[in-house]
Design a protein around this motif. Structure first.
Motif, mmCIF file in Angstrom:
data_model
loop_
_atom_site.group_PDB
_atom_site.id
_atom_site.type_symbol
_atom_site.label_atom_id
_atom_site.label_comp_id
_atom_site.label_asym_id
_atom_site.label_seq_id
_atom_site.Cartn_x
_atom_site.Cartn_y
_atom_site.Cartn_z
ATOM 1 N N GLY A 18 38.679 38.619 36.816
ATOM 2 C CA GLY A 18 39.420 38.235 35.875
ATOM 3 C C GLY A 18 40.675 39.165 35.866
ATOM 4 O O GLY A 18 40.464 40.242 36.118
ATOM 5 N N ARG A 19 42.017 38.868 35.376
ATOM 6 C CA ARG A 19 42.809 39.629 35.296
ATOM 7 C C ARG A 19 44.006 39.406 34.338
ATOM 8 O O ARG A 19 44.135 38.067 34.078
ATOM 9 C CB ARG A 19 43.495 39.901 36.576
ATOM 10 N N ALA B 121 47.334 35.457 32.835
ATOM 11 C CA ALA B 121 45.975 35.793 33.121
ATOM 12 C C ALA B 121 45.617 35.071 34.241
ATOM 13 O O ALA B 121 46.237 33.868 34.312
ATOM 14 C CB ALA B 121 45.282 35.290 31.751
ATOM 15 N N SER B 122 44.483 35.552 35.003
ATOM 16 C CA SER B 122 44.125 34.877 36.138
ATOM 17 C C SER B 122 42.801 34.878 36.156
ATOM 18 O O SER B 122 41.923 35.819 35.712
ATOM 19 C CB SER B 122 44.764 35.012 37.436
ATOM 20 N N ILE B 123 41.700 33.836 36.982
ATOM 21 C CA ILE B 123 40.370 33.957 37.107
ATOM 22 C C ILE B 123 40.115 33.448 38.430
ATOM 23 O O ILE B 123 40.949 32.706 39.124
ATOM 24 C CB ILE B 123 39.805 33.132 36.092
ATOM 25 N N ASN C 250 41.624 31.232 43.271
ATOM 26 C CA ASN C 250 42.116 31.845 42.006
ATOM 27 C C ASN C 250 43.153 30.995 41.318
ATOM 28 O O ASN C 250 44.009 30.237 41.995
ATOM 29 C CB ASN C 250 42.755 33.233 42.522
#
Length: 340
Positions: free
Chosen positions: A161-162, A201-203, A221
């Protein structure tokens, strides 16, 4: 990459021989770190440098077609060449053998050349100008967790995650100015953005399997950008407050890496990123309006090589070739990870 080896000493009859695979080579561990964000040490740092080139040309027609064959009006050929240089410092720390966190600090320098043939309506009067800008990009922080370790029958699975913070220069409310001598034919932005201007946000999920002497990897992603309000969201004179919703993106990719020896490897991969339309809502409006042409389909073929320069230092070089109109023409990157 591991080959099980038994003990060189003969075991007593009736006792089971315990076999242990050797540790992965430096080349394989560098591939794992590059693709999944995990590492063999608790603390690591990485410095990366990149270069991207974009080229776009279009013909602008201002007039009408007479008798289905004769165009009456003015024709201009506009071209934009953009070069982006990046420098990124990343610090990575392992909270455990399965959980890693990292923070990234990027800097960008952008140079865009705008040219137009047909300035002032005359095809023999080309004109061009260059805009340069740079600064801090969008700072980000990430987390990687190993769900499953690699075995003989299953790949190594890592979920990540980011989060991204709008620390770079936003692209909204930038005024466009007319280039002197173009007679309204060429307008350029006063400055160039170094960030998106919004939180994100990313996962993602990545898989990696070692098939000696080959390593197979793939990932998916999803990135989400949070809508945000700005005091000015268009290029027209004066402030026009509004809210911006940048298009979200889905990305996937897969590739192969071959360990040439214990210290080096080569890789090839394909990645594609599909970005949805961005939307704007001016102050006073109830609904978002779709920005025409803001969607994108970015596809790249990547070729790379990894070299272990020592027990703690590696060098990773990559070259990417764009396959779609939305993709950069070329991408060159160098990454230097160091493990403490």
């Amino acid at each position: 990459m591991a080959v099980a080896q038994g003990s060189a000493q003969e075991e007593p009859p009736g006792e089971e021989v315990v076999k242990k695979a050797p540790d992965p080579t430096d080349a394989v561990q560098d591939i794992v770190q590059q693709q999944q964000g995990t590492q063999r040490s608790r603390l690591g740092a990485e410095f990366s440098f990149g270069y991207s080139h974009f080229g776009d040309a279009q013909i602008n027609l201002d007039g009408f077609l007479a008798l289905d064959a004769i165009f009456l009006g003015t024709i201009s050929i506009d071209e934009v060449d953009a070069d982006i240089f990046t420098a990124d410092a990343t610090l990575r720390y392992g909270l455990s053998d399965e959980l890693f966190i990292d923070a990234s600090l990027p800097f960008l320098y952008r140079m865009s050349n705008f040219s137009s043939g047909g300035a002032g309506g005359a095809a023999n009067q080309p004109i061009e100008t260059t805009v340069r800008d740079g600064g801090l990009g969008d700072v980000s922080a990430g987390l990687s967790y190993q769900l499953l370790g690699e075995t003989a029958n299953r790949p190594n699975l890592v979920v990540s995650g980011r989060v991204k913070f709008p620390t770079g220069k936003e692209p909204y409310g930038v005024d466009f100015i007319e280039v002197e001598g173009s007679v309204g034919n060429l307008q350029i932005p006063e400055s160039l953005a170094t960030g998106t201007g919004v939180y994100g946000a990313s996962i993602g999920l990545s898989a990696l399997k070692t098939l000696d002497p080959m390593v197979v990897f793939g990932s998916v992603n999803y990135s989400y950008n949070f809508p945000r309000s700005f005091g000015d969201i268009d290029e027209n004179p004066g402030d026009q407050p509004g809210r911006v919703a940048i298009g979200n993106a889905f990305q996937f990719g897969a590739g192969l890496a071959f360990a040439l020896n214990e210290k080096s490897s080569i890789s090839m991969s394909y990645s594609q990123r599909i970005v949805s339309h961005s939307k704007l809502r001016l102050e006073g409006q109830e609904r978002f309006q779709r920005v025409v042409g803001s969607q994108a389909n970015v596809a790249l073929v990547n070729l790379g090589a990894t070299f272990a320069l020592g027990q703690s230092l590696s060098l990773i070089a990559t070259v990417g070739i764009g396959l779609t109109d939305d993709s950069p023409d070329m991408v060159v990157g160098i990454r230097i990870p160091y493990r403490f």
